[in-house]
Design a protein around this motif. Structure first.
Motif, PDB file in Angstrom:
ATOM      1  N   MET A 193      -6.731  -3.681  -1.519  1.00 29.93           N
ATOM      2  CA  MET A 193      -5.860  -3.887  -0.360  1.00 29.93           C
ATOM      3  C   MET A 193      -6.572  -3.489   0.932  1.00 29.93           C
ATOM      4  O   MET A 193      -6.498  -4.204   1.933  1.00 29.93           O
ATOM      5  CB  MET A 193      -4.565  -3.083  -0.510  1.00 29.93           C
ATOM      6  CG  MET A 193      -3.584  -3.683  -1.490  1.00 29.93           C
ATOM      7  SD  MET A 193      -2.040  -2.739  -1.516  1.00 29.93           S
ATOM      8  CE  MET A 193      -2.068  -2.142  -3.194  1.00 29.93           C
ATOM      9  N   GLN A 194      -7.270  -2.339   0.907  1.00 29.80           N
ATOM     10  CA  GLN A 194      -7.994  -1.892   2.096  1.00 29.80           C
ATOM     11  C   GLN A 194      -9.087  -2.883   2.473  1.00 29.80           C
ATOM     12  O   GLN A 194      -9.265  -3.214   3.649  1.00 29.80           O
ATOM     13  CB  GLN A 194      -8.586  -0.500   1.876  1.00 29.80           C
ATOM     14  CG  GLN A 194      -7.572   0.616   1.933  1.00 29.80           C
ATOM     15  CD  GLN A 194      -6.817   0.640   3.248  1.00 29.80           C
ATOM     16  OE1 GLN A 194      -5.615   0.383   3.287  1.00 29.80           O
ATOM     17  NE2 GLN A 194      -7.501   0.929   4.332  1.00 29.80           N
ATOM     18  N   ARG A 234       0.843  -1.200   0.000  1.00 31.79           N
ATOM     19  CA  ARG A 234       0.000   0.000   0.000  1.00 31.79           C
ATOM     20  C   ARG A 234       0.880   1.253   0.000  1.00 31.79           C
ATOM     21  O   ARG A 234       0.620   2.202  -0.749  1.00 31.79           O
ATOM     22  CB  ARG A 234      -0.922  -0.015   1.224  1.00 31.79           C
ATOM     23  CG  ARG A 234      -1.858   1.177   1.298  1.00 31.79           C
ATOM     24  CD  ARG A 234      -2.715   1.126   2.543  1.00 31.79           C
ATOM     25  NE  ARG A 234      -1.873   1.038   3.723  1.00 31.79           N
ATOM     26  CZ  ARG A 234      -2.287   0.613   4.906  1.00 31.79           C
ATOM     27  NH1 ARG A 234      -3.515   0.223   5.092  1.00 31.79           N
ATOM     28  NH2 ARG A 234      -1.457   0.594   5.927  1.00 31.79           N
ATOM     29  N   ASP A 235       1.938   1.241   0.784  1.00 29.57           N
ATOM     30  CA  ASP A 235       2.859   2.377   0.817  1.00 29.57           C
ATOM     31  C   ASP A 235       3.524   2.576  -0.543  1.00 29.57           C
ATOM     32  O   ASP A 235       3.672   3.710  -1.022  1.00 29.57           O
ATOM     33  CB  ASP A 235       3.927   2.178   1.897  1.00 29.57           C
ATOM     34  CG  ASP A 235       3.349   2.222   3.308  1.00 29.57           C
ATOM     35  OD1 ASP A 235       2.203   2.705   3.484  1.00 29.57           O
ATOM     36  OD2 ASP A 235       4.048   1.762   4.232  1.00 29.57           O
ATOM     37  N   ALA A 236       3.932   1.468  -1.190  1.00 24.10           N
ATOM     38  CA  ALA A 236       4.567   1.564  -2.511  1.00 24.10           C
ATOM     39  C   ALA A 236       3.580   2.105  -3.547  1.00 24.10           C
ATOM     40  O   ALA A 236       3.932   2.954  -4.375  1.00 24.10           O
ATOM     41  CB  ALA A 236       5.092   0.200  -2.944  1.00 24.10           C
ATOM     42  N   HIS A 237       2.339   1.632  -3.509  1.00 21.66           N
ATOM     43  CA  HIS A 237       1.319   2.111  -4.448  1.00 21.66           C
ATOM     44  C   HIS A 237       1.042   3.604  -4.243  1.00 21.66           C
ATOM     45  O   HIS A 237       0.923   4.357  -5.210  1.00 21.66           O
ATOM     46  CB  HIS A 237       0.011   1.324  -4.260  1.00 21.66           C
ATOM     47  CG  HIS A 237      -0.106   0.114  -5.115  1.00 21.66           C
ATOM     48  ND1 HIS A 237       0.834  -0.891  -5.134  1.00 21.66           N
ATOM     49  CD2 HIS A 237      -1.086  -0.260  -5.981  1.00 21.66           C
ATOM     50  CE1 HIS A 237       0.444  -1.832  -5.975  1.00 21.66           C
ATOM     51  NE2 HIS A 237      -0.717  -1.472  -6.516  1.00 21.66           N
ATOM     52  N   THR A 238       0.959   4.014  -2.997  1.00 18.28           N
ATOM     53  CA  THR A 238       0.690   5.426  -2.701  1.00 18.28           C
ATOM     54  C   THR A 238       1.838   6.300  -3.208  1.00 18.28           C
ATOM     55  O   THR A 238       1.613   7.364  -3.797  1.00 18.28           O
ATOM     56  CB  THR A 238       0.481   5.625  -1.185  1.00 18.28           C
ATOM     57  OG1 THR A 238      -0.598   4.778  -0.765  1.00 18.28           O
ATOM     58  CG2 THR A 238       0.146   7.054  -0.849  1.00 18.28           C
ATOM     59  N   GLY A 239       3.062   5.847  -3.025  1.00 14.19           N
ATOM     60  CA  GLY A 239       4.219   6.585  -3.530  1.00 14.19           C
ATOM     61  C   GLY A 239       4.197   6.702  -5.046  1.00 14.19           C
ATOM     62  O   GLY A 239       4.477   7.762  -5.610  1.00 14.19           O
ATOM     63  N   HIS A 292      -5.639   2.205 -12.087  1.00 12.00           N
ATOM     64  CA  HIS A 292      -5.321   0.828 -11.707  1.00 12.00           C
ATOM     65  C   HIS A 292      -4.746   0.762 -10.302  1.00 12.00           C
ATOM     66  O   HIS A 292      -5.091  -0.132  -9.526  1.00 12.00           O
ATOM     67  CB  HIS A 292      -4.353   0.211 -12.714  1.00 12.00           C
ATOM     68  CG  HIS A 292      -5.031  -0.234 -13.955  1.00 12.00           C
ATOM     69  ND1 HIS A 292      -5.490  -1.515 -14.137  1.00 12.00           N
ATOM     70  CD2 HIS A 292      -5.371   0.427 -15.081  1.00 12.00           C
ATOM     71  CE1 HIS A 292      -6.067  -1.616 -15.315  1.00 12.00           C
ATOM     72  NE2 HIS A 292      -6.006  -0.448 -15.911  1.00 12.00           N
ATOM     73  N   LEU A 293      -3.872   1.705  -9.975  1.00 13.30           N
ATOM     74  CA  LEU A 293      -3.319   1.743  -8.623  1.00 13.30           C
ATOM     75  C   LEU A 293      -4.419   1.985  -7.592  1.00 13.30           C
ATOM     76  O   LEU A 293      -4.418   1.373  -6.519  1.00 13.30           O
ATOM     77  CB  LEU A 293      -2.237   2.817  -8.515  1.00 13.30           C
ATOM     78  CG  LEU A 293      -0.948   2.528  -9.285  1.00 13.30           C
ATOM     79  CD1 LEU A 293      -0.082   3.786  -9.356  1.00 13.30           C
ATOM     80  CD2 LEU A 293      -0.184   1.379  -8.653  1.00 13.30           C
ATOM     81  N   ASP A 294      -5.351   2.862  -7.919  1.00 12.30           N
ATOM     82  CA  ASP A 294      -6.462   3.142  -7.015  1.00 12.30           C
ATOM     83  C   ASP A 294      -7.319   1.893  -6.788  1.00 12.30           C
ATOM     84  O   ASP A 294      -7.710   1.600  -5.655  1.00 12.30           O
ATOM     85  CB  ASP A 294      -7.312   4.291  -7.574  1.00 12.30           C
ATOM     86  CG  ASP A 294      -8.410   4.692  -6.617  1.00 12.30           C
ATOM     87  OD1 ASP A 294      -8.096   5.002  -5.443  1.00 12.30           O
ATOM     88  OD2 ASP A 294      -9.592   4.685  -7.026  1.00 12.30           O
ATOM     89  N   ALA A 295      -7.584   1.154  -7.858  1.00 14.01           N
ATOM     90  CA  ALA A 295      -8.347  -0.089  -7.712  1.00 14.01           C
ATOM     91  C   ALA A 295      -7.593  -1.075  -6.820  1.00 14.01           C
ATOM     92  O   ALA A 295      -8.190  -1.723  -5.941  1.00 14.01           O
ATOM     93  CB  ALA A 295      -8.635  -0.699  -9.077  1.00 14.01           C
ATOM     94  N   ASP A 296      -6.283  -1.190  -7.021  1.00 13.72           N
ATOM     95  CA  ASP A 296      -5.471  -2.063  -6.169  1.00 13.72           C
ATOM     96  C   ASP A 296      -5.536  -1.609  -4.713  1.00 13.72           C
ATOM     97  O   ASP A 296      -5.669  -2.430  -3.802  1.00 13.72           O
ATOM     98  CB  ASP A 296      -4.006  -2.054  -6.606  1.00 13.72           C
ATOM     99  CG  ASP A 296      -3.730  -2.861  -7.863  1.00 13.72           C
ATOM    100  OD1 ASP A 296      -4.626  -3.598  -8.336  1.00 13.72           O
ATOM    101  OD2 ASP A 296      -2.600  -2.743  -8.386  1.00 13.72           O
TER     102      ASP A 296
END
Length: 187
Positions: free
Chosen positions: A164-165, A123-128, A156-160
Motif C-alpha cells: 500500500m505504501q 491502511r488504517d484498517a490493516h494497522t488496527g 501478511h498484513l505487513d506485506a500488504d
C-alpha cells in the motif's frame, strides 16, 4: 487448506478419536483458521474411510449419543507424510480483493483519487488489525496456536501495508508528473 489432511494430522497425534473430539481439537489447535463445521468433519471422515485412510475402531457413548471412533491406517499415515512434505506452490495469479479494488478504482477514476482514498482507509484498517493481533499474541494466556496464527496474519498484513505504501508513493509520483505536464495546475 485440506480439511482431510488436518483430520489425518489430528488422528496421528491423538491415535483414536471420534468426530466430535476431532472438531474440538481442530478448534483448539487452529484457533484463527476458518471454523470447521461438524457436517464437514463427518463428511470428510466418510471420505477418509472410503479411501482407506482411516478406519472405524469402535463406538463410544460419552454422556451423549453413540460416537464412532476412528484411527489412522498405514495408508493414511503415508498420505499425511506425503502431504506434509509437499511444498505449496505460490499463487500464480493476484486474486486478493485489496489489489482488485485498487485496480478497479484506477480504471473507474483515472485521477487516482478513489484509489488513494481507498488505500488510506485500508491502511488504517490493516494497522488496527495488527494492533489486535499483537494484543492476542502478547496475552499471557495465548496458546502456541494463537501466537503462531497471529504472527502469520501480522506477516501478511505487513506485506500488504508495504505494498500500500509503495502504491501510494507511485500514485503521488504519477500525480506530480501529471501536474508538471499540465503546466502546474492541480485540480
Amino acid at each position: 487448506m485440506s480439511n482431510a489432511h488436518v483430520l489425518l494430522g489430528l488422528l496421528a497425534r491423538d491415535g483414536r478419536q471420534h468426530g466430535y473430539g476431532l472438531k474440538r481439537e481442530y478448534d483448539a489447535r487452529l484457533p484463527r483458521v476458518r471454523p470447521l463445521a461438524f457436517g464437514q468433519v463427518y463428511a470428510t471422515l466418510g471420505r477418509l474411510v472410503r479411501d482407506d485412510l482411516v478406519v472405524e475402531v469402535g463406538r463410544d457413548r460419552e454422556a451423549g449419543p453413540d460416537r464412532t471412533t476412528y484411527t489412522l491406517t498405514d495408508k493414511g499415515r503415508r498420505e499425511l507424510e506425503t502431504w506434509l512434505a509437499q511444498v505449496e506452490a505460490p499463487a500464480p495469479h493476484v486474486t486478493d480483493a485489496l489489489f482488485v479494488k485498487v485496480m478497479v478504482a484506477l480504471l473507474a477514476q483515472p485521477d487516482e483519487r478513489a484509489a488513494r482514498e481507498y488505500l488510506t482507509a485500508q491502511r488504517d484498517a490493516h494497522t488496527g488489525r495488527m494492533r489486535e493481533l499483537t494484543a492476542v499474541k502478547s496475552d499471557p494466556a495465548a496458546s502456541l496456536g494463537d501466537i503462531v496464527a497471529a504472527d502469520y496474519a501480522i506477516g501478511h498484513l505487513d506485506a500488504d501495508l508495504r505494498w500500500m505504501q509503495t502504491t501510494l508513493a507511485r500514485l503521488a509520483r504519477l500525480r506530480a508528473d501529471l501536474t508538471e505536464t499540465d503546466g502546474g495546475t492541480d485540480d
